[in-house]
Design a protein around this motif. Structure first.
Motif, mmCIF file in Angstrom:
data_model
loop_
_atom_site.group_PDB
_atom_site.id
_atom_site.type_symbol
_atom_site.label_atom_id
_atom_site.label_comp_id
_atom_site.label_asym_id
_atom_site.label_seq_id
_atom_site.Cartn_x
_atom_site.Cartn_y
_atom_site.Cartn_z
ATOM 1 N N ALA A 182 55.863 20.226 -0.508
ATOM 2 C CA ALA A 182 55.647 21.277 -1.508
ATOM 3 C C ALA A 182 54.251 21.896 -1.389
ATOM 4 N N GLU A 183 54.143 23.127 -1.784
ATOM 5 C CA GLU A 183 52.867 23.849 -1.877
ATOM 6 C C GLU A 183 52.395 23.706 -3.320
ATOM 7 N N LEU A 184 51.408 22.814 -3.536
ATOM 8 C CA LEU A 184 50.958 22.486 -4.890
ATOM 9 C C LEU A 184 49.470 22.753 -5.080
ATOM 10 N N SER A 185 48.912 23.638 -4.291
ATOM 11 C CA SER A 185 47.488 23.956 -4.390
ATOM 12 C C SER A 185 47.128 24.390 -5.805
ATOM 13 N N GLY A 186 46.064 23.768 -6.335
ATOM 14 C CA GLY A 186 45.564 24.164 -7.648
ATOM 15 C C GLY A 186 46.416 23.741 -8.834
ATOM 16 N N ARG A 187 47.478 22.998 -8.642
ATOM 17 C CA ARG A 187 48.365 22.594 -9.741
ATOM 18 C C ARG A 187 47.701 21.559 -10.640
ATOM 19 N N ILE A 205 53.348 9.718 -12.913
ATOM 20 C CA ILE A 205 54.032 10.052 -11.657
ATOM 21 C C ILE A 205 54.258 8.788 -10.823
ATOM 22 N N ARG A 206 54.561 7.693 -11.509
ATOM 23 C CA ARG A 206 54.829 6.438 -10.799
ATOM 24 C C ARG A 206 55.994 6.622 -9.836
ATOM 25 N N ALA A 207 55.780 6.145 -8.602
ATOM 26 C CA ALA A 207 56.784 6.189 -7.529
ATOM 27 C C ALA A 207 57.180 7.607 -7.131
ATOM 28 N N ALA A 208 56.427 8.610 -7.565
ATOM 29 C CA ALA A 208 56.724 9.984 -7.164
ATOM 30 C C ALA A 208 56.377 10.169 -5.690
ATOM 31 N N GLU A 209 56.994 11.137 -5.068
ATOM 32 C CA GLU A 209 56.757 11.381 -3.655
ATOM 33 C C GLU A 209 56.108 12.745 -3.445
ATOM 34 N N PHE A 210 54.936 12.703 -2.782
ATOM 35 C CA PHE A 210 54.172 13.895 -2.457
ATOM 36 C C PHE A 210 53.953 13.984 -0.941
ATOM 37 N N SER A 211 54.852 13.431 -0.137
ATOM 38 C CA SER A 211 54.696 13.413 1.314
ATOM 39 C C SER A 211 54.615 14.830 1.876
ATOM 40 N N ASN A 212 53.666 15.007 2.804
ATOM 41 C CA ASN A 212 53.482 16.297 3.489
ATOM 42 C C ASN A 212 53.238 17.458 2.532
ATOM 43 N N ALA A 213 52.693 17.187 1.370
ATOM 44 C CA ALA A 213 52.440 18.243 0.382
ATOM 45 C C ALA A 213 51.030 18.796 0.532
ATOM 46 N N ASN A 214 50.851 20.049 0.185
ATOM 47 C CA ASN A 214 49.515 20.645 0.136
ATOM 48 C C ASN A 214 49.032 20.551 -1.310
ATOM 49 N N LEU A 215 48.047 19.661 -1.516
ATOM 50 C CA LEU A 215 47.521 19.390 -2.860
ATOM 51 C C LEU A 215 46.091 19.907 -3.011
ATOM 52 N N THR A 216 45.668 20.797 -2.137
ATOM 53 C CA THR A 216 44.305 21.301 -2.152
ATOM 54 C C THR A 216 43.920 21.819 -3.532
ATOM 55 N N GLU A 217 42.788 21.301 -4.043
ATOM 56 C CA GLU A 217 42.213 21.693 -5.327
ATOM 57 C C GLU A 217 43.135 21.459 -6.529
ATOM 58 N N ALA A 218 44.106 20.569 -6.392
ATOM 59 C CA ALA A 218 44.944 20.194 -7.536
ATOM 60 C C ALA A 218 44.145 19.222 -8.411
#
Length: 164
Positions: free
Chosen positions: A37-42, A49-62
């Protein structure tokens, strides 16, 4: 024959009740998935978010400040300049993740897998890495800036990394 009926009737009722009411069989929600997912700035501040999956996500500045991310998977994600202040990542998978310039201050990283992740310029003040799986090179680099004590676990960052 009547003995068999006495046994089968209650059993049949119980099976029917469980299948008719699936909420009793599954008393939990499936984990969240933000893979690829594209989650920049979120804003994920305080989220559970226990056991949540953020694999290969863009979390820049989240912003994940204070989130409960125990057991979450952040494998191969980009988390540059991301705020993880006070996040509990216990038993999470944070391997091959880019934490460049991220704020990991006061984070609980106990028993996490962090192999091949990068921490260039990351703030690890007060982070607890006890039992975390890290490469030797990562540990040496993190020890150069390690300081503080985690407010939740009471463990010093340097001790948790095994710094000399």
């Amino acid at each position: 024959m009547t003995t068999v009926r006495r046994f089968l009737l209650p059993l049949a009722c119980m099976v029917t009740f469980l299948f008719a009411n699936p909420a009793l069989a599954l008393d939990y929600a499936p984990p969240l998935s933000f893979s690829n997912a594209e989650l920049s700035g979120r804003d994920f501040r305080g989220w559970e978010i226990r056991a949540a999956e953020f694999s290969n996500a863009n979390l820049t500045e989240a912003d994940f400040t204070g989130a409960d991310a125990r057991g979450a998977i952040f494998s191969a994600s980009v988390a540059r300049k991301t705020n993880f202040h006070g996040v509990d990542f216990t038993t999470g998978m944070l391997d091959t993740t880019d934490f460049s310039d991220a704020d990991l201050s006061d984070a609980v990283l106990v028993d996490t897998i962090m192999l091949r992740s990068t921490f260039d310029g990351a703030d690890i003040t007060g982070a607890d890495f006890s039992g975390a799986l890290l490469d030797g090179v990562q540990v040496r680099e993190l020890c150069e800036t390690a300081s503080g004590t985690n407010s939740k676990t009471g463990v010093s960052t340097r001790d948790s990394l095994g710094c000399r």
